[in-house]
Scaffold this active site. Structure first.
Site, short mmCIF file in Angstrom:
data_model
loop_
_atom_site.label_atom_id
_atom_site.label_comp_id
_atom_site.label_asym_id
_atom_site.label_seq_id
_atom_site.Cartn_x
_atom_site.Cartn_y
_atom_site.Cartn_z
N GLU A 1 0.82 -1.22 0.00
CA GLU A 1 0.00 0.00 0.00
C GLU A 1 0.85 1.26 0.00
O GLU A 1 0.43 2.30 -0.50
CB GLU A 1 -0.93 0.03 1.23
CG GLU A 1 -2.13 -0.89 1.09
CD GLU A 1 -3.25 -0.56 2.08
OE1 GLU A 1 -2.97 0.06 3.12
OE2 GLU A 1 -4.40 -0.94 1.80
N HIS B 1 9.39 -26.06 0.71
CA HIS B 1 8.64 -27.14 0.08
C HIS B 1 7.46 -26.61 -0.73
O HIS B 1 6.52 -27.34 -1.02
CB HIS B 1 8.14 -28.12 1.15
CG HIS B 1 9.24 -28.67 1.99
ND1 HIS B 1 9.95 -29.79 1.62
CD2 HIS B 1 9.79 -28.23 3.14
CE1 HIS B 1 10.89 -30.02 2.54
NE2 HIS B 1 10.82 -29.11 3.47
N LYS C 1 -14.40 0.78 -2.90
CA LYS C 1 -15.24 0.95 -1.70
C LYS C 1 -16.58 1.58 -2.06
O LYS C 1 -17.63 1.17 -1.58
CB LYS C 1 -14.51 1.82 -0.67
CG LYS C 1 -13.30 1.15 -0.04
CD LYS C 1 -12.67 2.05 1.03
CE LYS C 1 -11.37 1.43 1.54
NZ LYS C 1 -10.68 2.29 2.52
#
Lengths: 435, 435
Positions: free
Chosen positions: B285, B306, B420
């Site tokens: 951000e 792994h 938003k």
């Protein structure tokens, strides 16, 4: 099919110049045909045994009997294993346990995938060893971390006067291995896993389905969901009717024609958080070789809207996005009108948190597309064993087809051997404690 | 200083041609000087209030009193919040709770950062509402997910005849907001957070330290560790003696001169797993804007050896690696010689799992470097509040200095507003349930 795939927001004619040229995509899709045919041949000649798992039912009775014994004998079950020996089972078990402890009557499974001494101290402090069952999973039977975990647990059982053979089951490929020798010395039964199925492709085998069965999940339904995705490939369907082929063509065309080197998987479901990590291993280990491969990034909606989304929208346009959405409208607790009388809350008044989740996933898909980011949406009506089996088979096929397009071997991981050897030599050189 | 930073394996003269040219690094390091001076000025004139937090103690007494009340009144505490309102506290609380439930006498904190209806159903089924305390954290007081969570919890408390004011505390910036209006209507106390400290930089404020105090952690020690890292910057130390300036110069020089567009943070400690997610938000951000920014990737040693390591070693050389290692030699359970008589186990006989962790982190750092990958190692003697405070301040400073070098604003996140607004409009358009 238990899901639909929407590629609308991946093309230049829908999202602008960073999107794919339709012709480039069609060429890549056409080029999947030999890979698809190869999968059909590998099924027919048995050379890729993972393709036989979705249709198998003969091994499930024994697996369910064993799981029932674990469910009746123990309160908790710990799974020792790492990488593919952990992530598949963990992804399935997340369907049953969302981090709040198991629902009434179900069993908690703890996936022990590391050798952090603090975690192991906390584990031994938290467990009642008399009421704990163990699974030990290592395909090779030589994984250093898993073998170390096993030896430490055997020592703890021994000190507690508890018999390992009664509370432990191992999973390994046939043939001599360290794990099998230890198991034999301690009376621990060992279930075979197929040497031809690597860890990251093993979720439909006993490695994934035994933990899932202990968690109370239906392994036949998982495999059934996988069959629905695999069967059209085996039946010779055309690439443009196979979502996994479209997905592989999308990823490879984006990489080659738009320099899109990262692929983000963002499910909108907490229970798919472990699944995103399973995908991260699958994609990274299968394709990351010979200097090629795109980098997988796990994410979770809505959480990563508040973490990674700023970078995705406004940083470099170097990512392909796959959102996995669920139908959530009307689900979950409702915001009562009486509590939301505030004028600032009109948008949420009388809606449920499922409505909010639904609005968020649509909004993120729309915002990514509006900002010219390649955005694929995979939609599920709901999340259950069948849906998980379908999703996992989709991504195993997509990965194998992408490997074929990129000209790499989807099933090896040659580069990690060096580190394993080095770790053993460093450890061997450690001076031993006075014991 | 509670840690050391080793950049040896980042240069062309140590790891080969993909490594940095020393001159390029030195130029970038020199260019951090104005950024460092700016931090000193912002401290002096109070324009960056986060810089005042490490030295503050005056607010801790009230915070500890409140935490003590939560610890005596409740068995469990749930924290409502997302992004920076969740990840900082979660990272700190991981020091106390490693996923095995809290140690005896400590409190479990559940960080509720999503609006998944299945998770919320599981939460309400698992909690005893009479014995549960709540924190609600939203700097703006307008975060849709957090407000929805709060309203759903208020409804549940109301149905249970339980008073919200007695079991809930909110954290928000001063001034009118939806959260403050709801809190006022329900008698919920609200603690101020500073409007000048964004969520991803708020871990040293009440947003991070209140959950930490409820978990039994020492906030003064967290801030003390942060001070040790910040103070040399405020004292005007030269860039080459400031690890955060070196780290920023490393990342930016790698990006500009080697096209290294991804940065991997891999701690070798389960308790730092949440910290890697905190870093992912901070870096993404703060730097991902104006088409620039490198992509942060979280990892965990040994687990990701792994999973992701194959891609890192053999895929594209487009990543910078930061390993965070701990001194673990001799720690943890030991593999007794009697259990490891097998010749194949000589490497682990008499060693502890801490010895194995130590060997693995050394081997991975060595293998990455040998394969020409830029590898920084940050070493901690151990992990406690002081070390966490130091690590977090290091990465906040490194991020701010890197933003200065890249010419972007480290403190805004302009691109996420669109999503938003869209989510609210979609939600508002949802037909309401008949209630």
């Amino acid at each position: 099919m238990p899901y639909t795939q929407d590629l609308t927001s991946c093309f230049a004619d829908t999202i602008g110049p960073r999107g794919l040229d339709r012709g480039d995509f069609e060429s890549a899709l056409e080029a999947t045909a030999p890979g698809l045919a190869g999968i059909g041949e590998a099924y027919a000649d048995g050379s890729l045994p993972l393709l036989r798992l979705p249709g198998r039912r003969s091994d499930l009775d024994e697996l369910i009997r064993l799981a029932d014994r674990y469910r009746s004998d123990f309160d908790e079950v710990a799974v020792l294993g790492t990488g593919g020996s952990s992530l598949g089972g963990r992804s399935l078990c997340a369907l049953a346990d969302r981090g709040f402890g198991p629902p009434a009557g179900a069993h908690r499974l703890r996936f022990m995938d590391n050798v952090d001494p603090d975690t192991w101290e906390a584990l031994f402090a938290a467990l009642d060893l008399r009421r704990t069952g163990w699974l030990v999973v290592s395909k090779s039977g030589e994984t250093a971390e898993t073998v170390a975990q096993l030896l430490v647990v055997l020592d703890a059982l021994d000190r507690g006067g508890l018999d390992a053979g009664e509370r432990m089951t191992a999973v390994a490929q046939p043939g001599d291995s360290t794990l099998r020798r230890i198991a034999a010395a301690h009376g621990i039964s060992v279930l075979d896993c197929d040497p031809g199925i690597g860890g990251r492709y093993s979720v439909l085998s006993v490695a994934g389905l035994l933990p899932a069965a202990i968690a109370g999940l239906d392994g036949a339904a998982v495999r059934g969901g996988a069959s629905e995705v695999l069967d059209p490939v085996l039946a010779g369907a055309a690439p443009d009717s196979i979502p996994a082929a479209q997905g592989a063509a999308l990823a490879v065309a984006a990489y080659r024609t738009r320099e899109i080197a990262q692929t983000v998987l963002m499910p909108y479901a907490d229970a798919l958080s472990a699944f995103a990590l399973w995908f991260r291993q699958l994609w990274a280990e299968s394709l990351g070789k010979d200097g090629a491969g795109t980098t997988p990034i796990d994410a979770l909606g809505t959480v990563d809207q508040h973490s990674q989304l700023q970078l995705w929208l406004d940083g470099p346009a170097d990512k392909l996005f796959t959102l996995v959405t669920l139908e959530r409208a009307g689900l979950g607790a409702e915001v009562p009108s009486a509590l939301a009388a505030d004028p600032g809350l009109s948008y949420i008044r009388g809606r449920t948190i499922g409505d909010l989740m639904e609005a968020e996933q649509r909004a993120t898909a729309g915002t990514l597309a509006r900002n010219g980011r390649l955005t694929r949406v995979i939609s599920l009506p709901g999340l259950d064993e069948r849906a998980m089996g379908a999703l996992m088979m989709h991504f195993m096929l997509e990965t194998m087809i992408a490997a074929h397009l990129l000209g790499v071997d989807a099933f090896d991981q040659p580069a990690v051997e060096e580190g394993k050897i080095l770790a053993r030599s460093y450890l061997a050189a450690t001076s031993r404690r006075a014991t």
